[in-house]
Design an enzyme around this catalytic site. Structure first.
Site, PDB file in Angstrom:
ATOM      1  N   PHE A 125       0.856  -1.190   0.000  1.00  0.00           N
ATOM      2  CA  PHE A 125       0.000   0.000   0.000  1.00  0.00           C
ATOM      3  C   PHE A 125       0.897   1.247   0.000  1.00  0.00           C
ATOM      4  CE2 PHE A 125      -2.782   3.255   1.716  1.00  0.00           C
ATOM      5  CZ  PHE A 125      -3.928   3.038   0.982  1.00  0.00           C
ATOM      6  N   ASP A 197       1.613  -5.066   8.424  1.00  0.00           N
ATOM      7  CA  ASP A 197       0.436  -4.197   8.299  1.00  0.00           C
ATOM      8  C   ASP A 197      -0.777  -5.112   8.155  1.00  0.00           C
ATOM      9  OD1 ASP A 197      -1.655  -2.609   7.350  1.00  0.00           O
ATOM     10  OD2 ASP A 197      -0.368  -1.351   6.105  1.00  0.00           O
ATOM     11  N   TYR A 222     -10.920   1.493  11.011  1.00  0.00           N
ATOM     12  CA  TYR A 222     -12.113   1.930  10.268  1.00  0.00           C
ATOM     13  C   TYR A 222     -12.579   0.975   9.175  1.00  0.00           C
ATOM     14  CZ  TYR A 222      -8.442   3.990   7.233  1.00  0.00           C
ATOM     15  OH  TYR A 222      -7.337   4.188   6.457  1.00  0.00           O
ATOM     16  N   LYS A 223     -11.873  -0.137   8.980  1.00  0.00           N
ATOM     17  CA  LYS A 223     -12.304  -1.086   7.940  1.00  0.00           C
ATOM     18  C   LYS A 223     -13.173  -2.166   8.603  1.00  0.00           C
ATOM     19  CE  LYS A 223      -8.057  -0.377   5.241  1.00  0.00           C
ATOM     20  NZ  LYS A 223      -8.525   0.348   4.065  1.00  0.00           N
ATOM     21  N   ARG A 371     -13.187  -3.564  -6.860  1.00  0.00           N
ATOM     22  CA  ARG A 371     -12.904  -4.390  -5.681  1.00  0.00           C
ATOM     23  C   ARG A 371     -14.191  -4.628  -4.895  1.00  0.00           C
ATOM     24  NH1 ARG A 371      -8.632  -2.190  -1.190  1.00  0.00           N
ATOM     25  NH2 ARG A 371     -10.473  -1.080  -0.483  1.00  0.00           N
TER      26      ARG A 371
END
Ligand SMILES: Cc1ncc(COP(=O)(O)O)c(C=O)c1O
Length: 412
Positions: A125, A197, A222-223, A371
């Protein structure tokens, strides 16, 4: 491919089916984007309202003690710990992944001061790469030299110059999953520390930080953990490293006695020293409440349904002639991918926009990926089937070619 009636039967027998009532999702919307932003839960809504109205509104600054705001980073960290396979005392909630990566990379480089290379994956990322790159520009090559390698070359790159291996377990584009345990073992054999991560892992995959002997990890609030937009992240630091470790963003909240207001920095106990400044109480309270949804479910249970949802989606896509122009960009084997499926298409952006307009919320990831994220706590098998029906309609009709679906906003 299972018929809709069979999918309804799967929903009826789904042990997680009652969890959907925990969430506030708009009517008629199929939300396949919990891997970007988890939805609002009733618990978070109630808690934030009460923190704002009673705690902040009535009790004002006394709330730091009266409502234990000061302990939230530790309390929330300990709530996250079982989800990542960490025993107590090793996880705190704070800041963002980017900021926490800076702390952890600095800490790890310090523990391996005789080495300087940081290895990461070329398609990690971007923020992970930017943070490592920024640190290496700041410290200079002699102390920190970033090398990005392809996934297949990671193990071969681990030599005696390497201080740290920094990887993301689940690739944000493809969803390909790394074997944390095996890679960590190979890194340790080469004297290399690891920073993982877990942005697309925590709350989606069974994890075992302690058993896999991970050194450091960060993850996202937050995911899959549904903490809300900009919810704080978390840091894991293995107990065996805590005595010797120091981090570059030493701030008063990581001090042993913040309210002594001493001029000299004295690191707090263990993982506490990875805190920096004042915690974001509203966001952290929201995450704290949302985490309670996980209290009576197990991660293997979530993973089992996530795999089944992904396989159902892929089967439905494969059964549609209209969808042959979408190319699978995720591993075929569902065990080898996270809780998502990615497909490439030259018009991926416009297809994602048209789908969103048809109330199937998905992500576009540049340059050409649509996605689809599967979140077992609130997604049903019927949702997945309906999403593919709408996707086929969008692609077959080419409605996505309309101008309105080509307009790019700031956030794509
Ligand atoms: C793998 C990964 N790492 C880091 C981040 C960004 O984290 P933050 O915004 O908390 O710094 C994301 C965001 O989607 C991500 O997917």
């Amino acid at each position: 491919m299972l018929a809709p009636a069979a999918l309804r039967a799967l929903d009826a027998n789904d042990p997680l089916r009652d969890k959907r009532q925990e969430f506030i999702l708009p009517e008629d919307t199929i939300y396949l984007d919990g891997n970007s932003l988890g939805p609002l839960s009733k618990r978070a809504q109630t808690r934030v309202a009460s923190v704002v109205t009673q705690e902040w509104g009535d009790d004002l600054i006394a709330s730091w003690n009266k409502h234990s705001w000061i302990d939230l980073p530790t309390r929330v960290g300990e709530k996250i710990a079982p989800l990542i396979g960490a025993s107590p005392g090793q996880t705190v909630c704070c800041d963002s992944i980017s900021i926490n990566l800076y702390k952890l990379l600095g800490a790890a480089l310090n523990l391996r001061a005789d080495r300087s290379v940081v290895i990461t994956q070329a398609d990690n990322f971007p923020t992970d790469i930017y943070v490592a790159d920024g640190l290496s520009r700041f410290l200079g090559d002699r102390k920190c030299r970033l090398k990005s390698v392809e996934a297949k070359d990671i193990i071969a790159s681990l030599d005696e110059t390497v201080a740290v291996l920094m990887l993301t377990q689940v690739n944000f584009r493809s969803g390909a999953v790394h074997d944390i345990e095996a890679i960590t073992r190979r890194a340790h054999d080469a004297g290399v520390l690891v920073v993982w991560d877990l942005a697309h892992s925590a709350g989606a995959l069974p994890l075992a930080m302690d058993d896999w002997a991970v050194d450091f990890a960060v993850g996202c609030g937050y995911k899959y953990l549904n903490g809300g937009p900009g919810a704080p992240a978390f840091v894991y630091v293995a107990e065996r490293l805590q005595e010797d470790v120091s981090q570059p963003l030493s701030g008063w909240m990581g001090h042993a006695k913040p309210f002594a207001f001493s001029h000299d920095y004295m690191p707090g106990q263990g993982v506490q020293r990875f805190l920096t400044g004042t915690p974001n109480i509203l966001s952290m309270a929201s995450l704290d409440a949302a985490l309670d949804i996980f209290a009576d479910v197990s991660m293997p249970q979530i993973r089992e349904k996530s795999i089944a949802l992904g396989e159902t989606f892929a089967d439905c896509v494969n059964a549609k002639d209209a969808l042959t122009e979408l190319k699978l960009a995720s591993p075929q084997d569902s065990q080898q991918r996270g809780s998502q499926l990615s497909y490439s298409h030259p018009q991926a952006f416009a297809i994602a926009q048209a789908l969103i307009a048809h109330k199937v919320i998905v992500d576009f990831r540049a340059p050409d990926i649509v996605r689809f994220g599967f979140t077992p706590l609130y997604t049903s098998y019927t949702d997945v089937w309906q999403a593919v029906e709408k996707l086929a309609e969008v692609v077959r009709s080419k409605v996505y070619l309309q101008d309105k679906y080509q307009q790019r906003s700031k956030v794509t």
